[in-house]
Design a protein around this motif. Structure first.
Motif, mmCIF file in Angstrom:
data_model
loop_
_atom_site.group_PDB
_atom_site.id
_atom_site.type_symbol
_atom_site.label_atom_id
_atom_site.label_comp_id
_atom_site.label_asym_id
_atom_site.label_seq_id
_atom_site.Cartn_x
_atom_site.Cartn_y
_atom_site.Cartn_z
ATOM 1 N N MET A 61 0.382 -0.921 0.199
ATOM 2 C CA MET A 61 0.120 -0.075 -0.276
ATOM 3 C C MET A 61 0.950 0.982 0.357
ATOM 4 O O MET A 61 1.979 1.349 0.779
ATOM 5 N N THR A 62 0.820 2.097 -1.027
ATOM 6 C CA THR A 62 1.220 3.637 -0.842
ATOM 7 C C THR A 62 1.215 3.930 -0.118
ATOM 8 O O THR A 62 0.010 4.492 0.839
ATOM 9 N N LYS A 63 1.899 4.707 1.129
ATOM 10 C CA LYS A 63 1.823 4.841 1.970
ATOM 11 C C LYS A 63 2.617 7.032 2.086
ATOM 12 O O LYS A 63 3.299 7.302 1.438
ATOM 13 N N THR A 64 1.234 7.886 2.289
ATOM 14 C CA THR A 64 1.548 9.287 2.415
ATOM 15 C C THR A 64 3.081 9.410 3.786
ATOM 16 O O THR A 64 2.441 8.874 4.321
ATOM 17 N N PRO A 65 3.741 10.291 3.341
ATOM 18 C CA PRO A 65 5.212 10.970 3.649
ATOM 19 C C PRO A 65 4.915 11.058 5.479
ATOM 20 O O PRO A 65 4.419 12.303 5.331
ATOM 21 N N ASP A 66 4.936 10.565 6.304
ATOM 22 C CA ASP A 66 4.382 10.779 7.588
ATOM 23 C C ASP A 66 5.559 12.125 7.880
ATOM 24 O O ASP A 66 4.606 13.201 8.280
ATOM 25 N N SER A 67 6.100 12.068 7.710
ATOM 26 C CA SER A 67 7.679 13.440 8.200
ATOM 27 C C SER A 67 6.493 14.702 6.827
ATOM 28 O O SER A 67 6.506 15.948 7.642
ATOM 29 N N VAL A 68 6.443 14.406 6.009
ATOM 30 C CA VAL A 68 5.900 15.780 4.822
ATOM 31 C C VAL A 68 4.599 16.360 6.013
ATOM 32 O O VAL A 68 4.091 17.737 5.944
ATOM 33 N N VAL A 69 3.800 15.138 5.988
ATOM 34 C CA VAL A 69 2.267 15.468 6.252
ATOM 35 C C VAL A 69 2.530 16.298 7.600
ATOM 36 O O VAL A 69 2.577 17.729 7.753
ATOM 37 N N ALA A 79 1.637 15.881 0.177
ATOM 38 C CA ALA A 79 2.462 14.872 0.927
ATOM 39 C C ALA A 79 2.718 14.212 -0.630
ATOM 40 O O ALA A 79 3.964 13.530 -0.960
ATOM 41 N N THR A 80 1.458 13.676 -1.609
ATOM 42 C CA THR A 80 1.726 12.964 -2.450
ATOM 43 C C THR A 80 1.335 13.846 -4.167
ATOM 44 O O THR A 80 1.961 13.034 -4.902
ATOM 45 N N GLY A 81 2.012 14.943 -4.354
ATOM 46 C CA GLY A 81 1.914 15.351 -4.897
ATOM 47 C C GLY A 81 1.118 15.409 -6.165
ATOM 48 O O GLY A 81 0.693 16.122 -6.826
ATOM 49 N N ARG A 82 -0.129 15.004 -5.011
ATOM 50 C CA ARG A 82 -1.486 15.232 -6.529
ATOM 51 C C ARG A 82 -2.299 16.708 -6.463
ATOM 52 O O ARG A 82 -1.691 17.450 -5.446
ATOM 53 N N THR A 83 -2.715 16.800 -7.063
ATOM 54 C CA THR A 83 -3.679 18.158 -7.441
ATOM 55 C C THR A 83 -4.934 18.190 -7.384
ATOM 56 O O THR A 83 -6.029 19.229 -6.802
ATOM 57 N N ALA A 84 -5.362 16.706 -7.100
ATOM 58 C CA ALA A 84 -6.778 16.711 -6.613
ATOM 59 C C ALA A 84 -6.537 15.893 -6.081
ATOM 60 O O ALA A 84 -5.918 14.528 -5.801
ATOM 61 N N PRO A 85 -7.290 15.217 -4.793
ATOM 62 C CA PRO A 85 -6.982 13.620 -3.488
ATOM 63 C C PRO A 85 -7.360 12.312 -4.263
ATOM 64 O O PRO A 85 -8.054 12.642 -5.676
ATOM 65 N N ALA A 86 -6.945 11.692 -3.619
ATOM 66 C CA ALA A 86 -7.123 10.415 -4.183
ATOM 67 C C ALA A 86 -8.254 9.704 -4.277
ATOM 68 O O ALA A 86 -8.679 8.225 -4.929
ATOM 69 N N VAL A 87 -9.307 10.541 -3.533
ATOM 70 C CA VAL A 87 -10.652 9.606 -3.677
ATOM 71 C C VAL A 87 -11.632 11.008 -3.890
ATOM 72 O O VAL A 87 -10.646 12.284 -4.555
ATOM 73 N N ASN A 88 -13.105 10.805 -4.355
ATOM 74 C CA ASN A 88 -13.869 11.870 -5.088
ATOM 75 C C ASN A 88 -14.730 12.245 -3.542
ATOM 76 O O ASN A 88 -15.097 11.446 -2.905
ATOM 77 N N LEU A 89 -14.233 13.268 -3.670
ATOM 78 C CA LEU A 89 -14.540 13.921 -1.863
ATOM 79 C C LEU A 89 -15.742 14.747 -1.821
ATOM 80 O O LEU A 89 -15.769 15.699 -2.701
ATOM 81 N N LYS A 90 -16.518 14.362 -0.881
ATOM 82 C CA LYS A 90 -17.715 14.794 -0.726
ATOM 83 C C LYS A 90 -17.909 15.339 0.159
ATOM 84 O O LYS A 90 -17.154 15.048 1.466
ATOM 85 N N LEU A 91 -18.817 16.866 1.261
ATOM 86 C CA LEU A 91 -18.647 16.520 2.122
ATOM 87 C C LEU A 91 -20.055 17.111 2.317
ATOM 88 O O LEU A 91 -20.772 18.087 1.536
ATOM 89 N N LEU A 92 -21.271 16.933 3.600
ATOM 90 C CA LEU A 92 -22.079 17.375 3.748
ATOM 91 C C LEU A 92 -22.035 17.797 5.016
ATOM 92 O O LEU A 92 -22.148 16.837 6.096
ATOM 93 N N ILE A 93 -22.368 18.956 5.516
ATOM 94 C CA ILE A 93 -22.405 19.800 6.583
ATOM 95 C C ILE A 93 -23.945 20.632 7.089
ATOM 96 O O ILE A 93 -24.188 21.653 6.540
ATOM 97 N N GLU A 94 -24.846 19.462 8.127
ATOM 98 C CA GLU A 94 -25.720 20.442 7.768
ATOM 99 C C GLU A 94 -25.779 21.276 8.905
ATOM 100 O O GLU A 94 -24.937 21.794 9.859
#
Length: 464
Positions: free
Chosen positions: A1-9, A143-158
């Motif tokens: 499993m790919t790990k995000t470098p903890d020290s960078v986070v 930490a990953t160098g991505r420009t978007a999250p690794a998941v499709n991320l949604k928020l619903l805040i009531e």
């Protein structure tokens, strides 16, 4: 499993924590009390503030969603990866009422840092736990160098959770297509203790009712008529006493049909928790335990269904005596439900049982104002394993498991979206939810940020 470098986070969190806390304090300064009609404008202002903050975080979609009551906030950040799972994070931006004269040591809507604690209404419940995801996703990207999250991320805040979520289920049904997700993360919960990080795996459901009993058309003389006509107050008392058998099991026929029993592994995991029953009783302001035979205290409040008498009244309750047979009496009952119990079947079983208990000559009416379904995540679910691993990396220790004895809107998301519900929270009992001097531990808030940063990559890898 790919790990995000903890020290960078962790370095990213160090660098951005001051700005993060300033922004969170700005949000906490908005008195978004949903229960107070005079604060409706502040609840709307809170929603608009959050939508703006989410756009600044990087969410390409951040909208204020209207309901028949107070507004919610929806945000979405697509991964861009066709195989990525979709995750919906739930929380709420409304808060409980608070005023300095209630006994607060600081102004509740003037966020104040004392040492490594942030005091403000909503610091833990739930603005702090919602907001840690904003810094978490940015740390994930850094930490990953991505420009978007690794998941499709949604928020619903009531915006109405502290008022019982009266319009939430309708909102979820209305927007089910846009809210569609593979898994739901609830960030409106807590941990066992600061030194014992835990993941919650389930919440009980709730069905409550009021039963009204009617006997004579008016209060009547107990000397002239007592002993010869049924007494509604006695009927209410007898019914309340008949709720449980000698082993404290609920006596309603069919009540336990379908109940998902605890496994040996689940009972062992509960037993691992450092539970001090004497301290628990002190917190409960109680002087002894009681409950279903064969189960521990934690098992009773987390994994077993219950019945409680919430109130009973009728007849004369003033000073002195008044010798009457009262015309009416009333009973309020609540039933906590667990996985496997169907709300509609439970309500019908209660109706039938009550009808059998009420004698001829007494009329009764029973009303169920609403209900909440239970939810439970299997311990072997891959998404739960992702949450546990992410928390374990952040806290650098073993993560234990709990359940919640209460109820919430999580089951609406589970039922409508058909997705498993998981819980990710970092609050601790001393945070004072709904009480004076509510606070959040800043070191734990950082752990929430860090967990969020690790979680999205872990989920993406697991679900592939």
């Amino acid at each position: 499993m790919t790990k995000t470098p903890d020290s960078v986070v962790r370095s990213y969190i160090d660098e951005h924590e001051p700005a993060f806390l300033r922004e969170l304090s700005d949000w906490l300064s908005i008195p978004s009390v949903s229960a107070d009609p005079e604060r409706a404008g502040d609840v709307r202002r809170s929603a608009e503030w959050l939508a703006g903050a989410l756009r600044t975080t990087g969410f390409p979609v951040a909208e204020v969603w209207e309901t028949d009551g107070l507004p919610a906030v929806f945000a979405e950040w697509p991964s861009g990866d066709a195989s990525a799972p979709t995750v919906l994070v739930y929380g709420h931006h409304d808060v409980q009422p608070a005023a300095k004269e209630d006994g607060w040591e600081t102004e509740p809507f003037t966020p104040t840092v004392v040492g490594r604690r942030l005091f403000a209404r909503g610091a833990a419940d739930d603005k702090g736990q919602v907001f840690f995801h904003t810094l978490g996703v940015r740390a994930h990207l850094a930490a990953t160098g991505r420009t978007a999250p690794a998941v499709n991320l949604k928020l619903l805040i009531e915006g109405e959770e502290e008022s019982g979520s009266p319009h939430f289920a309708d909102l979820v049904r209305r927007e089910a297509e846009r809210l569609a997700a593979d898994v739901v993360i609830i960030s409106d919960t807590g941990m066992w203790a600061e030194s014992t990080p835990t993941v919650c795996t389930g919440m009980r459901g709730l069905a409550d009712c009021q039963i009204d009993f009617f006997g004579p058309d008016t209060d009547i003389h107990s000397g002239s008529f007592g002993g010869a006509v049924p007494n509604p107050a006695e009927v209410a008392a007898v019914l309340a006493a008949a709720l449980h058998d000698a082993d404290r099991r609920v006596a309603v026929p069919g009540f336990y049909d379908g109940v998902v029993e605890l496994t040996d592994r689940e009972r062992a995991l509960i037993a691992e928790l450092p539970f001090d029953e004497a301290q628990w009783l002190r917190v409960a302001k109680s002087y002894g335990t009681q409950g279903e035979a064969g189960y521990s205290t934690l098992e009773r409040i987390w994994a077993r269904p219950t019945a409680e008498v919430n109130g009973v009244w009728g007849g004369y309750t003033g000073p002195g005596g008044k010798t009457i047979v009262p015309a009416e009496a009333h009973l309020k009952l609540s039933f906590r439900l667990v996985a496997g119990q169907e709300v509609e079947k439970i309500q019908e079983a209660i109706r039938s049982w009550v009808a059998e208990q009420v004698p001829e000559g007494v009329r009764h009416e029973i009303v169920f104002p609403g209900a909440t379904r239970p939810c439970l995540t299997p311990l072997d679910h891959p998404a739960l394993q992702s949450v546990t691993r992410a928390m374990g990396r952040a806290f650098e220790q073993k993560i234990l498991f709990t359940r919640e004895g209460g109820s919430g809107p999580a089951a609406d998301l589970q039922d409508v979206l058909g997705a498993p519900v998981l819980f990710l929270g970092i609050s601790v009992p001393s945070d004072g939810w709904h009480s004076v001097n509510e606070k959040v531990e800043l070191d734990l808030l950082r752990k929430g940020v860090e967990t969020s940063a690790y979680l999205w990559g872990d989920l993406a890898e697991t679900w592939r």
